[in-house]
Design a protein around this motif. Structure first.
Motif, PDB file in Angstrom:
ATOM      1  N   GLU A  50       7.256  -4.360   9.392  1.00 15.32           N
ATOM      2  CA  GLU A  50       7.945  -4.523  10.580  1.00 15.32           C
ATOM      3  C   GLU A  50       8.707  -6.296   9.595  1.00 15.32           C
ATOM      4  N   GLU A  51       8.742  -6.656   8.920  1.00 16.31           N
ATOM      5  CA  GLU A  51       9.318  -7.307   7.960  1.00 16.31           C
ATOM      6  C   GLU A  51      10.785  -7.418   7.169  1.00 16.31           C
ATOM      7  N   GLY A  52      10.830  -5.451   7.444  1.00 15.63           N
ATOM      8  CA  GLY A  52      11.525  -5.090   6.404  1.00 15.63           C
ATOM      9  C   GLY A  52      11.658  -4.935   5.226  1.00 15.63           C
ATOM     10  N   LEU A  53      10.354  -4.848   4.570  1.00 12.92           N
ATOM     11  CA  LEU A  53      10.003  -4.158   3.365  1.00 12.92           C
ATOM     12  C   LEU A  53      10.260  -3.299   2.818  1.00 12.92           C
ATOM     13  N   VAL A  54       9.859  -2.237   3.992  1.00 18.71           N
ATOM     14  CA  VAL A  54       9.383  -1.079   3.560  1.00 18.71           C
ATOM     15  C   VAL A  54       9.672   0.048   4.861  1.00 18.71           C
ATOM     16  N   ARG A  55      10.582   0.898   4.885  1.00 20.74           N
ATOM     17  CA  ARG A  55      11.239   1.692   6.667  1.00 20.74           C
ATOM     18  C   ARG A  55      10.112   2.708   6.890  1.00 20.74           C
ATOM     19  N   ARG A  56      10.112   2.428   8.002  1.00 25.15           N
ATOM     20  CA  ARG A  56       9.664   3.181   9.059  1.00 25.15           C
ATOM     21  C   ARG A  56       9.032   4.183   9.047  1.00 25.15           C
ATOM     22  N   ILE A  57       7.860   4.766   8.872  1.00 23.03           N
ATOM     23  CA  ILE A  57       7.770   6.331   8.623  1.00 23.03           C
ATOM     24  C   ILE A  57       6.376   7.252   9.930  1.00 23.03           C
ATOM     25  N   PRO A  84       0.943  -1.134  -0.320  1.00 21.70           N
ATOM     26  CA  PRO A  84      -0.073  -0.376  -0.525  1.00 21.70           C
ATOM     27  C   PRO A  84       0.684   1.570  -0.485  1.00 21.70           C
ATOM     28  N   GLN A  85       2.385   0.685   0.646  1.00 18.99           N
ATOM     29  CA  GLN A  85       3.187   2.638   1.068  1.00 18.99           C
ATOM     30  C   GLN A  85       3.446   2.470  -0.729  1.00 18.99           C
ATOM     31  N   ALA A  86       3.980   1.747  -1.430  1.00 18.09           N
ATOM     32  CA  ALA A  86       3.743   2.003  -3.233  1.00 18.09           C
ATOM     33  C   ALA A  86       2.839   2.880  -3.903  1.00 18.09           C
ATOM     34  N   TRP A  87       1.733   2.317  -3.209  1.00 14.71           N
ATOM     35  CA  TRP A  87       0.424   2.586  -3.878  1.00 14.71           C
ATOM     36  C   TRP A  87       0.020   4.920  -3.487  1.00 14.71           C
ATOM     37  N   GLY A  88       0.538   4.673  -2.285  1.00 10.91           N
ATOM     38  CA  GLY A  88       0.428   5.792  -1.645  1.00 10.91           C
ATOM     39  C   GLY A  88       1.026   6.503  -2.870  1.00 10.91           C
ATOM     40  N   THR A  89       2.709   6.133  -2.731  1.00  8.80           N
ATOM     41  CA  THR A  89       3.883   7.183  -3.158  1.00  8.80           C
ATOM     42  C   THR A  89       3.456   7.149  -4.809  1.00  8.80           C
ATOM     43  N   ILE A  90       2.158   6.049  -5.372  1.00  7.35           N
ATOM     44  CA  ILE A  90       2.210   5.992  -7.163  1.00  7.35           C
ATOM     45  C   ILE A  90       0.606   7.314  -7.118  1.00  7.35           C
ATOM     46  N   ILE A  91      -0.109   7.475  -5.871  1.00  2.41           N
ATOM     47  CA  ILE A  91      -0.848   8.004  -5.902  1.00  2.41           C
ATOM     48  C   ILE A  91      -0.906   9.581  -5.858  1.00  2.41           C
ATOM     49  N   SER A  92      -0.169   9.715  -5.071  1.00  2.00           N
ATOM     50  CA  SER A  92       0.554  11.154  -4.554  1.00  2.00           C
ATOM     51  C   SER A  92       1.201  12.149  -5.697  1.00  2.00           C
ATOM     52  N   LYS A  93       0.892  11.730  -7.247  1.00  2.00           N
ATOM     53  CA  LYS A  93       1.422  12.158  -7.886  1.00  2.00           C
ATOM     54  C   LYS A  93       0.697  11.884  -9.355  1.00  2.00           C
ATOM     55  N   THR A  94       0.365  11.062  -9.394  1.00  2.00           N
ATOM     56  CA  THR A  94      -1.351  11.031 -10.568  1.00  2.00           C
ATOM     57  C   THR A  94      -2.167  11.712  -9.960  1.00  2.00           C
ATOM     58  N   LEU A  95      -2.052  11.972  -9.249  1.00  2.00           N
ATOM     59  CA  LEU A  95      -3.729  12.763  -8.724  1.00  2.00           C
ATOM     60  C   LEU A  95      -2.787  14.573  -8.557  1.00  2.00           C
ATOM     61  N   THR A  96      -2.110  15.043  -8.647  1.00  2.00           N
ATOM     62  CA  THR A  96      -2.074  16.235  -8.442  1.00  2.00           C
ATOM     63  C   THR A  96      -1.176  16.584  -9.794  1.00  2.00           C
ATOM     64  N   ASP A 114      11.721   8.057   1.799  1.00  2.00           N
ATOM     65  CA  ASP A 114      11.629   7.535   3.324  1.00  2.00           C
ATOM     66  C   ASP A 114      11.362   6.323   2.985  1.00  2.00           C
ATOM     67  N   LEU A 115      10.578   5.879   1.595  1.00  2.00           N
ATOM     68  CA  LEU A 115       9.946   4.129   2.365  1.00  2.00           C
ATOM     69  C   LEU A 115      10.723   3.367   1.663  1.00  2.00           C
ATOM     70  N   PHE A 116      11.782   3.115   0.295  1.00  2.00           N
ATOM     71  CA  PHE A 116      12.500   2.368  -0.717  1.00  2.00           C
ATOM     72  C   PHE A 116      13.591   2.253   0.132  1.00  2.00           C
ATOM     73  N   VAL A 160      -0.413   5.430   3.203  1.00  2.00           N
ATOM     74  CA  VAL A 160       1.019   5.599   2.860  1.00  2.00           C
ATOM     75  C   VAL A 160       0.716   5.647   5.116  1.00  2.00           C
ATOM     76  N   ARG A 161       1.641   4.128   5.262  1.00  2.00           N
ATOM     77  CA  ARG A 161       1.524   4.289   7.086  1.00  2.00           C
ATOM     78  C   ARG A 161       2.390   2.440   7.351  1.00  2.00           C
ATOM     79  N   ASN A 162       2.469   2.701   8.720  1.00  2.00           N
ATOM     80  CA  ASN A 162       3.029   1.469   8.629  1.00  2.00           C
ATOM     81  C   ASN A 162       2.442   0.078   8.671  1.00  2.00           C
ATOM     82  N   THR A 163       2.943  -0.866   8.239  1.00  2.00           N
ATOM     83  CA  THR A 163       2.030  -2.430   7.794  1.00  2.00           C
ATOM     84  C   THR A 163       2.734  -3.613   8.516  1.00  2.00           C
TER      85      THR A 163
END
Length: 438
Positions: free
Chosen positions: A431-438, A235-247, A358-360, A424-427
């Motif tokens: 915890e598994e280390g795939l995404v950095r904590r924000i 979901p963090q990747a999609w939040g990043t994508i949407i942050s640009k797609t809709l602005t 921040d996230l990846f 864009v949230r911690n999921t």
């Protein structure tokens, strides 16, 4: 773990705060990038008369750029993660600078569209590459400001472009006007090849600065490269994508359509020249406000995610100021509203650009940045098609031809703001280390 410093035995003189010089060269690249792409939109009212283009013709030329730019963002982002920042941006700038020179040979809709397609393919690497450079050179408390620095080049380039392009056009014609940005790009390459290396390899970085940077960026290196399919499940990747797609479509409306919009409002470009560059200047200030404000919040103890999201809310609400433009034809009121809206957009955009860092992990930063750019490109293509058709269909409405477009431009980024806050949230992936904590 000790840091292995690959330094030339004949040590060159250290450059203090070298990372900000790196930020400066990324800023210069973005300025040239935007002067390059803005040349067509600035000359569009004149080229439309010379070549007898309709708004749909112009939209199709602009869309040719967007198609290549959209595809190229993901392709170049993935490539940038493979070949590295230095080589990747060298290829990109050399490509689009050559294309800019060749655009002077265009002779109609098809040839302009062809060259714009090639230009979009080359320019698409700028943001993924700059994001990757920021992730390599800046600690998290400075990434927002560093991102604002290079991203502000878009507004500075947009503001400078009319004062560079129009005098050249009036004196020497449109063909020469298209050649100047290409020459600037090749000059930039000479500096880039000399100044850019990774911190652990740079011969002119001080030991203290190198250690400060590497102490925080070591954790960005991963033992296994994430697959694209894995990234797209987050979901963090999609939040990043949407942050640009809709602005971003709103910003590209300003960069590519604003002169035409002013003419439709009954404002001549000569008398409205101030209105052309004020939104770009406001966006430049918004870039730095977004980066500096989020950095200040982090230093005051705010969690990283909260500091970033505060600016997302500010930007999403502020862009709605485009809607009141439908009620006025006053140049100064329109300029004020566009200025406030682009200031707000740029604050949001700075956070959207910094989210991948921040996230990846480092080997996914350019990829996710490229995906968000592709989303923005697709959104812009759809927007441009609708703008072209609706503005032509509503010609009888005279100065109100763009009213539905302005309402949409105010509402859609607000929707994007809401979705970013949700995604864009911690999921569990955090915890598994795939995404950095924000």
């Amino acid at each position: 773990m000790a840091v292995t410093q690959q330094v030339n035995p004949t040590r060159m003189r250290v450059i203090l705060s070298l990372r900000w010089w790196i930020g400066g060269i990324l800023f210069a690249s973005t300025v040239i990038n935007y002067i390059d792409r803005q040349t067509l939109s600035i000359l569009a009212p004149y080229l439309k008369e010379d070549f007898r283009w309709s708004n749909v013709d112009y939209a199709n030329i602009a869309i040719a750029f967007r198609v290549a730019y959209s595809i190229g963002q993901t392709v170049c982002g993935r490539l940038m993660d493979r070949v590295g920042t230095r080589r990747g941006l060298t290829i990109s700038v050399a490509w689009y600078s050559a294309v800019s020179l060749l655009t002077s040979l265009a002779s109609g809709v098809r040839s302009f569209a062809f060259f714009r397609f090639l230009l979009g393919a080359g320019e698409s690497a700028n943001w993924p590459g700059a994001n990757k450079a920021v992730s390599e050179w800046f600690p998290k408390r400075e990434r927002g400001l560093a991102t604002a620095l290079y991203d502000s080049g878009s507004s500075i380039g947009g503001a400078v472009a009319p004062f560079l392009v129009l005098p050249i056009y009036f004196r020497w014609g449109w063909r020469v006007a298209f050649m100047i940005p290409g020459l600037l790009g090749f000059l930039w390459l000479m500096v880039w090849r000399r100044i850019y290396h990774r911190p652990e390899q740079h011969p002119r970085i001080g030991d203290a600065e190198r250690e400060m940077i590497l102490s925080e960026t070591r954790d960005l290196e991963s033992t296994r490269k994430a697959r694209l399919s894995e990234l797209l499940r987050l979901p963090q990747a999609w939040g990043t994508i949407i942050s640009k797609t809709l602005t971003d479509p709103v910003w590209f409306f300003v960069t590519d359509w604003f002169p035409i919009y002013l003419v439709a409002k009954g404002i001549s470009l000569k008398s409205g020249l101030i209105a052309v560059w004020i939104p770009f200047l406001a966006a430049d200030l918004g870039n730095f406000f977004g980066g500096a404000a989020s950095g200040t919040l982090i230093r005051r103890g705010w969690p990283l995610g909260a500091a970033r999201k505060a600016l997302v809310v500010f930007g999403g609400v502020g862009v709605t100021l485009l809607i009141p433009t439908i009620f006025t034809r006053n140049l100064y009121v329109i300029t004020l509203l566009f200025g406030l809206a682009t200031f707000s957009y740029a604050s949001f955009s700075t956070i959207a650009n910094v989210l991948p860092t921040d996230l990846f992990k480092n080997d996914s930063v350019a990829t996710v940045s490229g995906l968000s750019g592709t989303g923005a490109g697709i959104g812009t293509i759809i927007a441009f098609e609708l703008i072209g058709h609706f503005s032509d269909l509503r010609k009888a409405s005279a100065t109100h031809a763009f009213d539905p477009i302005m309402i949409a431009a105010g509402v859609i980024p607000f929707v994007g703001m809401i979705l970013v806050l949700l995604l864009v949230r911690n999921t569990q992936a955090t915890e598994e280390g795939l995404v950095r904590r924000i």
